[in-house]
Design an enzyme around this catalytic site. Structure first.
Site, PDB file in Angstrom:
ATOM      1  N   LEU A 121     -24.243  -2.960  24.584  1.00  0.00           N
ATOM      2  CA  LEU A 121     -24.208  -3.070  26.040  1.00  0.00           C
ATOM      3  C   LEU A 121     -24.334  -4.558  26.352  1.00  0.00           C
ATOM      4  O   LEU A 121     -25.205  -5.236  25.798  1.00  0.00           O
ATOM      5  CB  LEU A 121     -25.363  -2.297  26.687  1.00  0.00           C
ATOM      6  CG  LEU A 121     -25.348  -0.775  26.535  1.00  0.00           C
ATOM      7  CD1 LEU A 121     -26.585  -0.167  27.186  1.00  0.00           C
ATOM      8  CD2 LEU A 121     -24.091  -0.172  27.155  1.00  0.00           C
ATOM      9  N   ASP A 122     -23.464  -5.083  27.213  1.00  0.00           N
ATOM     10  CA  ASP A 122     -23.486  -6.520  27.453  1.00  0.00           C
ATOM     11  C   ASP A 122     -24.719  -6.940  28.245  1.00  0.00           C
ATOM     12  O   ASP A 122     -25.512  -6.115  28.698  1.00  0.00           O
ATOM     13  CB  ASP A 122     -22.181  -6.986  28.120  1.00  0.00           C
ATOM     14  CG  ASP A 122     -21.981  -6.404  29.516  1.00  0.00           C
ATOM     15  OD1 ASP A 122     -22.959  -6.251  30.257  1.00  0.00           O
ATOM     16  OD2 ASP A 122     -20.817  -6.107  29.869  1.00  0.00           O
ATOM     17  N   LEU A 123     -24.869  -8.241  28.398  1.00  0.00           N
ATOM     18  CA  LEU A 123     -26.080  -8.813  29.000  1.00  0.00           C
ATOM     19  C   LEU A 123     -26.398  -8.215  30.359  1.00  0.00           C
ATOM     20  O   LEU A 123     -27.570  -7.938  30.677  1.00  0.00           O
ATOM     21  CB  LEU A 123     -25.906 -10.335  29.122  1.00  0.00           C
ATOM     22  CG  LEU A 123     -27.098 -11.121  29.657  1.00  0.00           C
ATOM     23  CD1 LEU A 123     -28.233 -11.131  28.646  1.00  0.00           C
ATOM     24  CD2 LEU A 123     -26.673 -12.558  29.996  1.00  0.00           C
TER      25      LEU A 123
END
Length: 266
Positions: A121-123
């Site tokens: 999951l990205d930032l």
């Protein structure tokens, strides 16, 4: 076409047997980053079952071999372990970050086992993240052929019409790559923003953000609430819980669990 089909079948067969490249195995096991793993292998510092391997692409089944780095075998987990983490925004899905940002491992505290994330999951994305020490299970979860649904709650700019939602399900091409939602529905809309539920069955990089940018509705908030049969539920941001063997079997009935691989700790 026949050659392409045979090649695709061969790749699927290899995945079904649980094989991964040696460099990916080191990364998946949390022993090194992908680039560090490649360098270790090329310099002859990695052995498998006592034999030094120098080709990072050599395929192995991590659970069935003994991997050593500089002659030392990292301690293996004593039993399969899978956890669900509610990843908050602002954390990167990696063990260490060269920019010094907070990582998901900062949230795991004194978890005694080494676990690796199933996908990323990205930032700026929050929500359900599965971590496991069972690399074969993790590979199966991320294999597009497994067709496992991931459900997201999405907030975007502007009023998303039902026609736009239908377009997301028909798919768009971005940079030569086909992006498509398995399902998309509008829960609430206004001229300022819309709230959607989107389901994916693949884990392409930033797929939802790119998909919605393509229809001129940039994402302002993104949270994953379900992966297969596992749901985020009331798990608070930054918290994690162990998943029992029984819950895993119910959540992923198509995976060929056997009794020796599902003694997940309670």
């Amino acid at each position: 076409m026949a050659t392409t089909a045979r090649a695709a079948f061969a790749r699927t067969l290899r995945r079904a047997k649980g094989t991964v490249s040696l460099e990916r195995a080191l990364s998946k096991l949390g022993l090194a980053s992908r680039s560090e793993a490649r360098a270790l292998i090329l310099h002859g510092r990695v052995s498998v079952d006592g034999r030094t391997l120098t080709n990072p692409s050599t395929r192995i089944v991590p659970e069935r071999v003994t991997i050593a780095i500089d002659g030392t075998t990292p301690q293996r987990a004593t039993a399969p372990l899978t956890i669900v983490l509610h990843k908050p925004r602002g954390y990167v899905t990696t063990r260490s970050d060269p920019e010094g940002r907070k990582t998901i491992y900062d949230l795991l505290g004194d978890l005694p086992e080494r676990v690796i994330p199933v996908g990323r999951l990205d930032l700026a994305t929050s929500g359900l993240l599965i971590l496991t020490n069972d690399t074969q299970f993790g590979n199966w979860l991320t294999d597009p052929a497994s067709d496992i649904p991931r459900v997201y709650l999405v907030t975007v700019k502007g009023a998303v019409t039902d026609d736009v939602a239908t377009r997301l399900m028909k798919g768009v091409t971005v940079g030569g790559e086909r992006l498509v939602a398995a399902d998309a529905s509008v829960r609430k809309r206004s001229t300022r923003e819309s709230h959607l539920t989107i389901t994916l069955t693949e884990g392409k990089n930033r797929e939802i953000r790119r998909l919605l940018d393509a229809v001129d509705h940039p994402v302002t908030q993104l949270r994953r609430v379900q992966f297969g049969g596992l749901e985020l539920g009331t798990l608070a941001p930054g918290k994690w819980r162990r998943v029992s063997a029984e819950e895993l079997r119910a959540a992923f009935p198509d995976y060929p669990f056997d009794s020796s691989r599902t003694r997940t700790r309670a």
